[in-house]
Design an enzyme around this catalytic site. Structure first.
Site, PDB file in Angstrom:
ATOM      1  N   GLU A  36       0.589  -1.425  -0.039  1.00  0.00           N
ATOM      2  CA  GLU A  36      -0.261  -0.096   0.044  1.00  0.00           C
ATOM      3  C   GLU A  36       0.796   1.591   0.015  1.00  0.00           C
ATOM      4  O   GLU A  36       0.278   2.074   0.976  1.00  0.00           O
ATOM      5  CB  GLU A  36      -1.191   0.022   1.060  1.00  0.00           C
ATOM      6  CG  GLU A  36      -1.711  -1.335   1.497  1.00  0.00           C
ATOM      7  CD  GLU A  36      -3.672  -1.321   2.249  1.00  0.00           C
ATOM      8  OE1 GLU A  36      -2.379  -0.254   3.106  1.00  0.00           O
ATOM      9  OE2 GLU A  36      -3.758  -2.167   1.876  1.00  0.00           O
ATOM     10  N   GLU A  51      -6.036 -10.477  -1.946  1.00  0.00           N
ATOM     11  CA  GLU A  51      -6.856 -10.769   0.252  1.00  0.00           C
ATOM     12  C   GLU A  51      -8.417 -11.084  -0.329  1.00  0.00           C
ATOM     13  O   GLU A  51      -8.750  -9.681   0.142  1.00  0.00           O
ATOM     14  CB  GLU A  51      -6.724  -9.344   0.379  1.00  0.00           C
ATOM     15  CG  GLU A  51      -5.016  -8.945   0.679  1.00  0.00           C
ATOM     16  CD  GLU A  51      -4.574  -8.201   1.678  1.00  0.00           C
ATOM     17  OE1 GLU A  51      -5.295  -7.492   2.269  1.00  0.00           O
ATOM     18  OE2 GLU A  51      -3.180  -7.932   1.485  1.00  0.00           O
TER      19      GLU A  51
END
Ligand code: G3I
Length: 375
Positions: free
Chosen positions: A166, A279
């Protein structure tokens, strides 16, 4: 035997399902007492399937359920820096993660490592020095040491690492970024954008055989495609090893559009790296941040099943670009979306709170079987 999925069960799958059921009651038996086929086997080696787990799950009868469906595990939280080195530089708490990783390996599962460098779940000591913000030189030294120690510790047991998580952010209120869209995390603020180079260099030096990933959410977003692609090209241009892009894929029943996901898979493939769905979950709340769904209605479950089927059809179509699909949890009870961004009801996974297959599970199974028989 009215269920077509059940009719096509092979003798081998049936024996395996029965064996698993003997280990954990209810595990491979559906609500009607029928054996539940293995999703991982249905997808086959063309699209290795994984699940995020907790150490407690891997120490319980859930491990057999995970082994039944998956060939890969990733720790939902247990291998993040706040768990592996909570107290001080050079001090590690590997016991819990080691037990989980070793159990997975005993069961024949591969382990993804998540995650080395992130702006969350990093212990406070990392960014502090004598009560002040740590200096750039010290933070670089600490980052190298942390990555080297952790990757070396799991060398040969963890086949892929999310090295940086991220680092980019677009269009989010209250998140500061630089001109390139890089998140002004402590890593970026203190070290500069080259923290990414340093992280990948340290990881590849510690384990040249591990696959090294950049992992992020909303990777289909056009700005993110551009920024992440530029970063990968720059790393490669400087001779730094990066093997893949991880698409977190926290989706909802309406977001993102299938066409955007497909366009991004194609765009990233041009970089010559592998890609993994790392995910995956599909929330019933159309807006991930809202609490608008008090329960799982048949209509919503059907919508979710359709979305899962569409996504897996797409993943199978692009299986030459993808080396894994990992769902973020084993069952709905465990999902992080029940407590983020507020306590609420959510049911974003393939197995329900009783670990029974949902309509989404059967829909994905059908897609997997159809892909198997397709030319
Ligand atoms: O460990 C404490 C426990 O001691 C305490 O009793 C409990 C009370 O709420 O909290 C526990 O910590 C929680 C931890 O999960 C373990 O359950 C934290 O509060 C909670 O914030 C933490 O959430 C995790 C989140 O990352 C943190 O950012 C989620 O479980 C985990 O699913 C989530 O995973 C991230 C990926 O790593 C990166 N991509 C996004 C994804 C979803 O946010």
């Amino acid at each position: 035997m009215t269920d077509p999925a059940f009719r096509q069960f092979t003798r081998r799958q049936l024996t395996l399902a029965m064996a698993c059921a003997a280990v954990a009651p209810g595990l491979a038996l559906g609500a009607a007492g029928k054996p539940v086929p293995s999703l991982g086997q249905a997808l086959g080696p063309r699209l290795p399937f994984g699940m995020a787990v907790t150490p407690a799950q891997m120490a319980s009868s859930d491990a057999a359920l995970v082994q039944h469906h998956a060939s890969i595990i990733v720790a939902e939280n247990a291998m993040k820096p706040s768990e592996l080195s909570p107290r001080a530089e050079g001090q590690y708490s590997f016991e819990v993660a080691d037990a989980m990783v070793n159990k997975a390996l005993e069961l024949g599962l591969k382990v993804r490592g998540h995650t080395l460098i992130w702006h969350q779940q990093t212990p406070p000591w990392m960014f502090l020095e004598n009560g002040q913000t740590v200096s750039r030189a010290t933070l670089i030294e600490r980052m190298r040491r942390y990555i080297t120690d952790v990757v070396t510790h799991f060398k040969g047991r963890v086949y892929a690492w999310d090295v940086v998580n991220e680092a980019f952010c677009f269009g989010e209120a209250n998140v500061k970024t630089d001109a390139e869209g890089m998140r002004m995390s402590p890593w970026r603020e203190i070290i500069g954008p080259e923290f990414i180079d340093i992280a990948f260099e340290a990881a590849s030096a510690a384990d040249p055989n591990a696959l090294l990933f950049y992992n992020d959410y909303e990777t289909q977003n056009a700005d993110k495609v551009k920024a992440v692609s530029r970063m990968v090209r720059q790393l490669k241009g400087r001779g730094i090893k990066i093997d893949g892009i991880g698409h977190q894929s926290h989706m909802t029943v309406t977001h993102p559009r299938l066409s955007e996901v497909e366009a991004s898979l194609i765009a990233y493939a041009e970089l010559g790296v592998t890609q993994q769905i790392t995910e995956l979950d599909i929330a019933l709340n159309a807006d991930l941040t809202k609490n608008q769904v008090p329960r799982a209605t048949p209509r919503l479950l059907a919508l979710q099943a359709q979305r899962y089927a569409d996504m897996f059809r797409l993943f199978l179509k692009h299986r030459d670009k993808l080396s894994a699909v990992v769902v973020w949890g084993v069952d709905d009870r465990q999902s992080w979306l029940n407590y983020w961004p507020m306590r609420r009801f959510e049911a974003p996974l393939l197995l329900d709170r009783q670990q029974q297959p949902k309509p989404a599970f059967w829909a994905v199974l059908e897609v997997a079987k159809a892909a198997k028989t397709a030319p």
